[in-house]
Design a protein around this motif. Structure first.
Motif, PDB file in Angstrom:
ATOM      1  N   THR A 108       0.838  -1.198   0.000  1.00 52.51           N
ATOM      2  CA  THR A 108       0.000   0.000   0.000  1.00 52.51           C
ATOM      3  C   THR A 108       0.874   1.250   0.000  1.00 52.51           C
ATOM      4  O   THR A 108       0.661   2.173  -0.796  1.00 52.51           O
ATOM      5  CB  THR A 108      -0.941   0.013   1.226  1.00 52.51           C
ATOM      6  N   VAL A 109       1.876   1.278   0.870  1.00 50.42           N
ATOM      7  CA  VAL A 109       2.771   2.437   0.964  1.00 50.42           C
ATOM      8  C   VAL A 109       3.561   2.610  -0.334  1.00 50.42           C
ATOM      9  O   VAL A 109       3.680   3.718  -0.856  1.00 50.42           O
ATOM     10  CB  VAL A 109       3.720   2.294   2.180  1.00 50.42           C
ATOM     11  N   GLU A 110       4.094   1.513  -0.873  1.00 49.40           N
ATOM     12  CA  GLU A 110       4.884   1.600  -2.109  1.00 49.40           C
ATOM     13  C   GLU A 110       4.050   2.130  -3.272  1.00 49.40           C
ATOM     14  O   GLU A 110       4.513   2.977  -4.033  1.00 49.40           O
ATOM     15  CB  GLU A 110       5.482   0.238  -2.452  1.00 49.40           C
ATOM     16  N   ARG A 111       2.830   1.655  -3.394  1.00 47.00           N
ATOM     17  CA  ARG A 111       1.967   2.141  -4.486  1.00 47.00           C
ATOM     18  C   ARG A 111       1.627   3.611  -4.308  1.00 47.00           C
ATOM     19  O   ARG A 111       1.597   4.376  -5.268  1.00 47.00           O
ATOM     20  CB  ARG A 111       0.678   1.321  -4.565  1.00 47.00           C
ATOM     21  N   SER A 112       1.375   4.006  -3.087  1.00 44.36           N
ATOM     22  CA  SER A 112       1.065   5.406  -2.811  1.00 44.36           C
ATOM     23  C   SER A 112       2.251   6.295  -3.158  1.00 44.36           C
ATOM     24  O   SER A 112       2.087   7.362  -3.774  1.00 44.36           O
ATOM     25  CB  SER A 112       0.689   5.570  -1.336  1.00 44.36           C
ATOM     26  N   GLU A 113       3.459   5.857  -2.784  1.00 44.04           N
ATOM     27  CA  GLU A 113       4.654   6.639  -3.091  1.00 44.04           C
ATOM     28  C   GLU A 113       4.894   6.724  -4.599  1.00 44.04           C
ATOM     29  O   GLU A 113       5.248   7.793  -5.113  1.00 44.04           O
ATOM     30  CB  GLU A 113       5.874   6.047  -2.386  1.00 44.04           C
ATOM     31  N   ARG A 114       4.691   5.617  -5.321  1.00 40.95           N
ATOM     32  CA  ARG A 114       4.850   5.640  -6.786  1.00 40.95           C
ATOM     33  C   ARG A 114       3.852   6.601  -7.423  1.00 40.95           C
ATOM     34  O   ARG A 114       4.191   7.372  -8.324  1.00 40.95           O
ATOM     35  CB  ARG A 114       4.676   4.237  -7.374  1.00 40.95           C
ATOM     36  N   PHE A 152       2.617  11.823  -9.994  1.00 44.77           N
ATOM     37  CA  PHE A 152       1.872  13.078  -9.927  1.00 44.77           C
ATOM     38  C   PHE A 152       2.836  14.257  -9.897  1.00 44.77           C
ATOM     39  O   PHE A 152       2.649  15.240 -10.616  1.00 44.77           O
ATOM     40  CB  PHE A 152       0.955  13.105  -8.699  1.00 44.77           C
ATOM     41  N   ASP A 153       3.863  14.167  -9.060  1.00 44.84           N
ATOM     42  CA  ASP A 153       4.841  15.253  -8.956  1.00 44.84           C
ATOM     43  C   ASP A 153       5.526  15.501 -10.292  1.00 44.84           C
ATOM     44  O   ASP A 153       5.727  16.645 -10.696  1.00 44.84           O
ATOM     45  CB  ASP A 153       5.886  14.946  -7.877  1.00 44.84           C
ATOM     46  N   LEU A 195       4.364  14.813 -13.303  1.00 44.90           N
ATOM     47  CA  LEU A 195       3.402  15.373 -14.258  1.00 44.90           C
ATOM     48  C   LEU A 195       3.017  16.805 -13.923  1.00 44.90           C
ATOM     49  O   LEU A 195       2.639  17.574 -14.806  1.00 44.90           O
ATOM     50  CB  LEU A 195       2.153  14.501 -14.322  1.00 44.90           C
ATOM     51  N   SER A 196       3.111  17.179 -12.665  1.00 46.49           N
ATOM     52  CA  SER A 196       2.686  18.525 -12.273  1.00 46.49           C
ATOM     53  C   SER A 196       3.756  19.575 -12.532  1.00 46.49           C
ATOM     54  O   SER A 196       3.474  20.763 -12.449  1.00 46.49           O
ATOM     55  CB  SER A 196       2.284  18.541 -10.794  1.00 46.49           C
ATOM     56  N   GLN A 197       4.963  19.159 -12.854  1.00 49.32           N
ATOM     57  CA  GLN A 197       6.018  20.121 -13.172  1.00 49.32           C
ATOM     58  C   GLN A 197       5.813  20.605 -14.604  1.00 49.32           C
ATOM     59  O   GLN A 197       5.831  19.819 -15.542  1.00 49.32           O
ATOM     60  CB  GLN A 197       7.391  19.480 -13.033  1.00 49.32           C
ATOM     61  N   ARG A 198       5.615  21.893 -14.748  1.00 48.57           N
ATOM     62  CA  ARG A 198       5.390  22.417 -16.089  1.00 48.57           C
ATOM     63  C   ARG A 198       6.727  22.595 -16.781  1.00 48.57           C
ATOM     64  O   ARG A 198       7.713  22.979 -16.145  1.00 48.57           O
ATOM     65  CB  ARG A 198       4.590  23.693 -16.056  1.00 48.57           C
ATOM     66  N   PRO A 199       6.754  22.335 -18.063  1.00 46.00           N
ATOM     67  CA  PRO A 199       8.003  22.557 -18.795  1.00 46.00           C
ATOM     68  C   PRO A 199       8.290  24.056 -18.875  1.00 46.00           C
ATOM     69  O   PRO A 199       7.366  24.870 -18.848  1.00 46.00           O
ATOM     70  CB  PRO A 199       7.730  21.968 -20.176  1.00 46.00           C
ATOM     71  N   PRO A 200       9.549  24.429 -18.959  1.00 43.58           N
ATOM     72  CA  PRO A 200       9.863  25.865 -19.044  1.00 43.58           C
ATOM     73  C   PRO A 200       9.317  26.456 -20.344  1.00 43.58           C
ATOM     74  O   PRO A 200       9.348  25.817 -21.391  1.00 43.58           O
ATOM     75  CB  PRO A 200      11.389  25.901 -19.017  1.00 43.58           C
ATOM     76  N   SER A 201       8.779  27.630 -20.230  1.00 43.06           N
ATOM     77  CA  SER A 201       8.284  28.342 -21.418  1.00 43.06           C
ATOM     78  C   SER A 201       9.457  29.073 -22.063  1.00 43.06           C
ATOM     79  O   SER A 201      10.498  29.277 -21.431  1.00 43.06           O
ATOM     80  CB  SER A 201       7.190  29.324 -21.030  1.00 43.06           C
ATOM     81  N   PRO A 202       9.310  29.511 -23.309  1.00 47.42           N
ATOM     82  CA  PRO A 202      10.387  30.280 -23.959  1.00 47.42           C
ATOM     83  C   PRO A 202      10.765  31.528 -23.147  1.00 47.42           C
ATOM     84  O   PRO A 202      11.914  31.920 -23.100  1.00 47.42           O
ATOM     85  CB  PRO A 202       9.804  30.651 -25.318  1.00 47.42           C
ATOM     86  N   GLU A 203       9.779  32.130 -22.478  1.00 49.89           N
ATOM     87  CA  GLU A 203      10.060  33.307 -21.662  1.00 49.89           C
ATOM     88  C   GLU A 203      10.953  32.960 -20.488  1.00 49.89           C
ATOM     89  O   GLU A 203      11.861  33.705 -20.141  1.00 49.89           O
ATOM     90  CB  GLU A 203       8.747  33.905 -21.159  1.00 49.89           C
TER      91      GLU A 203
END
Length: 98
Positions: A70-76, A81-82, A84-92
């Motif tokens: 349960t813990v391992e799946r939650s951590e994965r 999520f982390d 995917l939540s990081q946005r790629p840098p924009s040209p600016e």
């Protein structure tokens, strides 16, 4: 019909006093089992808890909490999520660092 045996299962949801478990085979959901919530181990009475389920004649005859899994799946899931939540840098953003 799900063959007799021991399966990894995940608590998917609760409907009134019933728990719905998704049975897995090699990580893929293959069936579900519905049982009284009281039959679940106390430490597995929440959504996404992982348990080991033994089936015989399509009936759950034994349930064991799998806390480590349960813990391992939650951590994965949190890591995915982390990432995917990081946005790629924009040209600016890139021009500001140059």
């Amino acid at each position: 019909m799900t063959p007799d045996g021991i399966y990894t299962a995940v608590v998917d949801r609760f409907e009134d006093d019933l728990a719905v478990l998704l049975l897995e085979d090699d990580g893929d959901a293959v069936d579900q089992a519905v049982l009284d919530t009281e039959r679940l181990p106390e430490d597995a009475r929440y959504v996404d808890a992982v348990v080991s389920v033994e089936l015989e004649d399509e009936e759950v005859i034994d349930i064991t909490s799998e806390e480590r899994e349960t813990v391992e799946r939650s951590e994965r899931a949190q890591r995915r999520f982390d990432e995917l939540s990081q946005r790629p840098p924009s040209p600016e953003d890139e021009s500001e660092t140059s």
